[in-house]
Design a protein around this motif. Structure first.
Motif, PDB file in Angstrom:
ATOM      1  N   HIS A 103       0.721  -1.043  -0.045  1.00 45.76           N
ATOM      2  CA  HIS A 103       0.092  -0.040  -0.054  1.00 45.76           C
ATOM      3  C   HIS A 103       0.847   1.147  -0.082  1.00 45.76           C
ATOM      4  CE1 HIS A 103      -3.801  -2.161   1.948  1.00 45.76           C
ATOM      5  NE2 HIS A 103      -3.741  -2.458   0.780  1.00 45.76           N
ATOM      6  N   LEU A 104       0.898   2.097  -0.808  1.00 43.63           N
ATOM      7  CA  LEU A 104       1.786   3.339  -1.075  1.00 43.63           C
ATOM      8  C   LEU A 104       0.841   4.382  -0.912  1.00 43.63           C
ATOM      9  CD1 LEU A 104       4.251   4.775  -2.144  1.00 43.63           C
ATOM     10  CD2 LEU A 104       3.360   4.678  -4.273  1.00 43.63           C
ATOM     11  N   TYR A 105       1.071   4.860   0.354  1.00 45.01           N
ATOM     12  CA  TYR A 105       0.445   6.130   0.771  1.00 45.01           C
ATOM     13  C   TYR A 105       1.127   7.623   0.360  1.00 45.01           C
ATOM     14  CZ  TYR A 105      -2.519   3.366   3.861  1.00 45.01           C
ATOM     15  OH  TYR A 105      -3.310   2.504   4.299  1.00 45.01           O
ATOM     16  N   ILE A 106       0.577   8.157  -0.382  1.00 46.46           N
ATOM     17  CA  ILE A 106       0.886   9.578  -0.849  1.00 46.46           C
ATOM     18  C   ILE A 106       0.325  10.834   0.064  1.00 46.46           C
ATOM     19  CG2 ILE A 106       1.355  11.136  -2.711  1.00 46.46           C
ATOM     20  CD1 ILE A 106       0.934   8.617  -4.705  1.00 46.46           C
ATOM     21  N   HIS A 107       1.082  11.348   1.021  1.00 49.15           N
ATOM     22  CA  HIS A 107       0.700  12.011   2.036  1.00 49.15           C
ATOM     23  C   HIS A 107       0.371  13.445   1.507  1.00 49.15           C
ATOM     24  CE1 HIS A 107       1.886   8.758   4.465  1.00 49.15           C
ATOM     25  NE2 HIS A 107       3.247   9.019   4.068  1.00 49.15           N
ATOM     26  N   LYS A 108      -0.943  13.442   0.987  1.00 48.70           N
ATOM     27  CA  LYS A 108      -1.511  14.962   0.593  1.00 48.70           C
ATOM     28  C   LYS A 108      -1.720  16.037   1.338  1.00 48.70           C
ATOM     29  CE  LYS A 108      -2.364  16.967  -3.377  1.00 48.70           C
ATOM     30  NZ  LYS A 108      -2.329  18.394  -2.828  1.00 48.70           N
ATOM     31  N   GLY A 109      -2.172  15.633   2.692  1.00 50.23           N
ATOM     32  CA  GLY A 109      -3.037  16.985   3.575  1.00 50.23           C
ATOM     33  C   GLY A 109      -4.448  16.898   3.157  1.00 50.23           C
ATOM     34  N   HIS A 110      -4.875  17.962   3.913  1.00 48.18           N
ATOM     35  CA  HIS A 110      -6.440  18.024   3.648  1.00 48.18           C
ATOM     36  C   HIS A 110      -6.723  18.651   2.303  1.00 48.18           C
ATOM     37  CE1 HIS A 110      -7.261  17.577   8.025  1.00 48.18           C
ATOM     38  NE2 HIS A 110      -7.807  18.727   8.119  1.00 48.18           N
ATOM     39  N   THR A 111      -7.431  17.477   1.714  1.00 44.79           N
ATOM     40  CA  THR A 111      -7.716  17.619   0.178  1.00 44.79           C
ATOM     41  C   THR A 111      -9.012  17.393  -0.058  1.00 44.79           C
ATOM     42  OG1 THR A 111      -5.692  16.900  -0.603  1.00 44.79           O
ATOM     43  CG2 THR A 111      -7.075  16.981  -2.348  1.00 44.79           C
ATOM     44  N   ASP A 112      -9.821  18.283  -0.773  1.00 39.87           N
ATOM     45  CA  ASP A 112     -11.432  17.904  -1.049  1.00 39.87           C
ATOM     46  C   ASP A 112     -11.480  16.627  -1.829  1.00 39.87           C
ATOM     47  OD1 ASP A 112     -12.220  20.437   0.256  1.00 39.87           O
ATOM     48  OD2 ASP A 112     -11.725  21.506  -1.795  1.00 39.87           O
ATOM     49  N   LEU A 113     -12.637  16.100  -1.561  1.00 40.44           N
ATOM     50  CA  LEU A 113     -12.671  14.793  -1.943  1.00 40.44           C
ATOM     51  C   LEU A 113     -12.895  14.646  -3.599  1.00 40.44           C
ATOM     52  CD1 LEU A 113     -13.380  11.763  -1.548  1.00 40.44           C
ATOM     53  CD2 LEU A 113     -15.678  12.291  -1.335  1.00 40.44           C
ATOM     54  N   ILE A 114     -13.343  15.488  -4.348  1.00 40.16           N
ATOM     55  CA  ILE A 114     -13.431  15.595  -5.576  1.00 40.16           C
ATOM     56  C   ILE A 114     -11.936  16.042  -6.347  1.00 40.16           C
ATOM     57  CG2 ILE A 114     -14.309  17.004  -7.436  1.00 40.16           C
ATOM     58  CD1 ILE A 114     -16.489  15.332  -6.220  1.00 40.16           C
ATOM     59  N   GLU A 115     -11.365  16.743  -5.568  1.00 37.56           N
ATOM     60  CA  GLU A 115      -9.922  16.992  -6.022  1.00 37.56           C
ATOM     61  C   GLU A 115      -9.156  15.701  -5.565  1.00 37.56           C
ATOM     62  OE1 GLU A 115      -5.838  19.721  -4.915  1.00 37.56           O
ATOM     63  OE2 GLU A 115      -7.834  20.224  -4.239  1.00 37.56           O
ATOM     64  N   GLY A 116      -9.142  14.998  -4.766  1.00 36.12           N
ATOM     65  CA  GLY A 116      -8.792  13.745  -4.326  1.00 36.12           C
ATOM     66  C   GLY A 116      -8.928  12.536  -5.538  1.00 36.12           C
ATOM     67  N   TYR A 117     -10.203  12.478  -6.047  1.00 36.10           N
ATOM     68  CA  TYR A 117     -10.652  11.716  -6.983  1.00 36.10           C
ATOM     69  C   TYR A 117      -9.888  12.097  -8.381  1.00 36.10           C
ATOM     70  CZ  TYR A 117     -14.701  10.066  -4.448  1.00 36.10           C
ATOM     71  OH  TYR A 117     -15.566   9.459  -3.557  1.00 36.10           O
ATOM     72  N   SER A 118      -9.807  13.149  -8.754  1.00 38.37           N
ATOM     73  CA  SER A 118      -9.056  13.744  -9.714  1.00 38.37           C
ATOM     74  C   SER A 118      -7.567  13.487  -9.671  1.00 38.37           C
ATOM     75  CB  SER A 118      -9.526  15.389 -10.010  1.00 38.37           C
ATOM     76  OG  SER A 118      -8.509  15.804 -10.916  1.00 38.37           O
ATOM     77  N   LEU A 119      -6.810  13.768  -8.716  1.00 42.51           N
ATOM     78  CA  LEU A 119      -5.486  13.507  -8.400  1.00 42.51           C
ATOM     79  C   LEU A 119      -5.079  11.986  -8.484  1.00 42.51           C
ATOM     80  CD1 LEU A 119      -2.693  14.648  -7.840  1.00 42.51           C
ATOM     81  CD2 LEU A 119      -3.221  14.543  -5.415  1.00 42.51           C
ATOM     82  N   ALA A 120      -5.743  11.239  -8.010  1.00 39.74           N
ATOM     83  CA  ALA A 120      -5.666   9.672  -7.725  1.00 39.74           C
ATOM     84  C   ALA A 120      -5.785   9.453  -9.261  1.00 39.74           C
ATOM     85  CB  ALA A 120      -6.791   9.073  -7.006  1.00 39.74           C
ATOM     86  N   SER A 121      -6.834   9.448 -10.020  1.00 38.66           N
ATOM     87  CA  SER A 121      -6.928   9.204 -11.299  1.00 38.66           C
ATOM     88  C   SER A 121      -5.917   9.506 -12.356  1.00 38.66           C
ATOM     89  CB  SER A 121      -8.255   9.552 -12.095  1.00 38.66           C
ATOM     90  OG  SER A 121      -8.433  10.746 -12.087  1.00 38.66           O
ATOM     91  N   ARG A 122      -5.482  10.870 -12.380  1.00 43.64           N
ATOM     92  CA  ARG A 122      -4.233  11.498 -12.849  1.00 43.64           C
ATOM     93  C   ARG A 122      -3.038  10.779 -12.527  1.00 43.64           C
ATOM     94  NH1 ARG A 122      -0.499  15.360 -12.299  1.00 43.64           N
ATOM     95  NH2 ARG A 122      -1.173  16.111 -10.136  1.00 43.64           N
ATOM     96  N   LEU A 123      -2.554  10.542 -11.269  1.00 45.54           N
ATOM     97  CA  LEU A 123      -1.532   9.677 -10.883  1.00 45.54           C
ATOM     98  C   LEU A 123      -1.669   8.240 -11.313  1.00 45.54           C
ATOM     99  CD1 LEU A 123      -0.717  10.958  -7.268  1.00 45.54           C
ATOM    100  CD2 LEU A 123       0.746  11.436  -9.178  1.00 45.54           C
ATOM    101  N   SER A 124      -2.749   7.771 -11.363  1.00 41.44           N
ATOM    102  CA  SER A 124      -2.853   6.422 -11.880  1.00 41.44           C
ATOM    103  C   SER A 124      -2.416   6.330 -13.200  1.00 41.44           C
ATOM    104  CB  SER A 124      -4.478   5.779 -11.667  1.00 41.44           C
ATOM    105  OG  SER A 124      -4.389   4.195 -11.924  1.00 41.44           O
ATOM    106  N   ALA A 125      -2.956   7.243 -14.208  1.00 49.82           N
ATOM    107  CA  ALA A 125      -2.808   7.152 -15.517  1.00 49.82           C
ATOM    108  C   ALA A 125      -1.115   7.538 -15.927  1.00 49.82           C
ATOM    109  CB  ALA A 125      -3.534   8.453 -16.297  1.00 49.82           C
ATOM    110  N   LEU A 126      -0.658   8.454 -14.891  1.00 57.43           N
ATOM    111  CA  LEU A 126       0.628   8.715 -14.989  1.00 57.43           C
ATOM    112  C   LEU A 126       1.660   7.396 -15.159  1.00 57.43           C
ATOM    113  CD1 LEU A 126       2.594  10.952 -15.670  1.00 57.43           C
ATOM    114  CD2 LEU A 126       2.498  11.542 -13.589  1.00 57.43           C
ATOM    115  N   PHE A 127       1.239   6.628 -13.746  1.00 59.70           N
ATOM    116  CA  PHE A 127       2.028   5.303 -13.467  1.00 59.70           C
ATOM    117  C   PHE A 127       1.725   4.491 -14.801  1.00 59.70           C
ATOM    118  CE2 PHE A 127       2.590   5.098  -8.471  1.00 59.70           C
ATOM    119  CZ  PHE A 127       2.934   6.496  -8.453  1.00 59.70           C
ATOM    120  N   ALA A 128       0.553   4.454 -15.322  1.00 59.35           N
ATOM    121  CA  ALA A 128       0.328   3.346 -16.348  1.00 59.35           C
ATOM    122  C   ALA A 128       1.107   3.638 -17.482  1.00 59.35           C
ATOM    123  CB  ALA A 128      -1.362   3.630 -16.724  1.00 59.35           C
ATOM    124  N   THR A 129       1.770   4.860 -17.788  1.00 59.39           N
ATOM    125  CA  THR A 129       2.515   5.313 -18.941  1.00 59.39           C
ATOM    126  C   THR A 129       3.873   4.536 -18.833  1.00 59.39           C
ATOM    127  OG1 THR A 129       3.285   7.101 -18.062  1.00 59.39           O
ATOM    128  CG2 THR A 129       1.286   7.215 -19.513  1.00 59.39           C
TER     129      THR A 129
END
Length: 181
Positions: free
Chosen positions: A115-141
């Motif tokens: 489990h890789l925890y990226i410590h982001k701090g207080h982030t709004d849920l919608i922004e968290g969804y967006s950041l998670a999917s963006r990082l996942s797409a970046l990892f997938a490349t």
């Protein structure tokens, strides 16, 4: 066994927790799919005694990733592949390149999974969804997709939970690495 200091890096929501049962506790319908839940939500504080029992593998406890105020503290990759060392190395390089300096990988119950925890701090849920999917797409490349990312909008809110980690795999703190670039 994991120390409380290492667990404090996650900033776990400790006002409640989830405990795994041997039977299906709830059934959810989300976006046309059915989900069956074996984790029961317990509205009591998560104590060090419960964490110790979890580390001794007497019980299985999960923690929530989304707070009551729709904030997220961590973006988490649940790696279920075959080469954890390679995943860690590539993820570390990608996260540094993206400007993330605080992240920790924890061992799970299954050997070789992380489990890789990226410590982001207080982030709004919608922004968290967006950041998670963006990082996942970046990892997938850069590597084959052998993970799930949390939080995700594709699962019901009560499924955005993770089993408590058992041991620290590796961690990255601060910018000590940047002086070598």
């Amino acid at each position: 066994m994991i120390s409380m200091m290492d667990l404090s890096l996650i900033k776990i929501i400790s006002s409640h927790y989830y405990i795994k049962r041997d039977k299906i506790v709830n059934k959810y319908e989300h976006r046309g799919r059915y989900f069956f839940d074996k984790f029961e939500k317990v509205n009591a504080p998560l104590t060090s005694n419960l964490i110790r029992e979890h580390c001794e593998k007497k019980i299985t406890i999960a923690h929530d990733l989304i707070s009551k105020t729709n904030k997220v503290e961590n973006i988490v990759f649940d790696y279920n592949g075959f080469n954890a060392e390679r995943f860690w190395h590539r993820a570390q390089l990608i996260l540094r390149e993206q400007g993330f300096i605080n992240f920790t990988a924890y061992k799970t119950k299954t050997p070789g999974h992380l489990h890789l925890y990226i410590h982001k701090g207080h982030t709004d849920l919608i922004e968290g969804y967006s950041l998670a999917s963006r990082l996942s797409a970046l990892f997938a490349t850069k590597m084959p997709i052998e993970w799930r990312v949390f939080p995700t909008i594709d699962l019901p809110r009560d499924f955005n939970i993770l089993i408590m980690p058992y041991e620290v795999y590796k961690k990255e703190r601060g910018t000590s690495w940047s002086k070598h670039m």
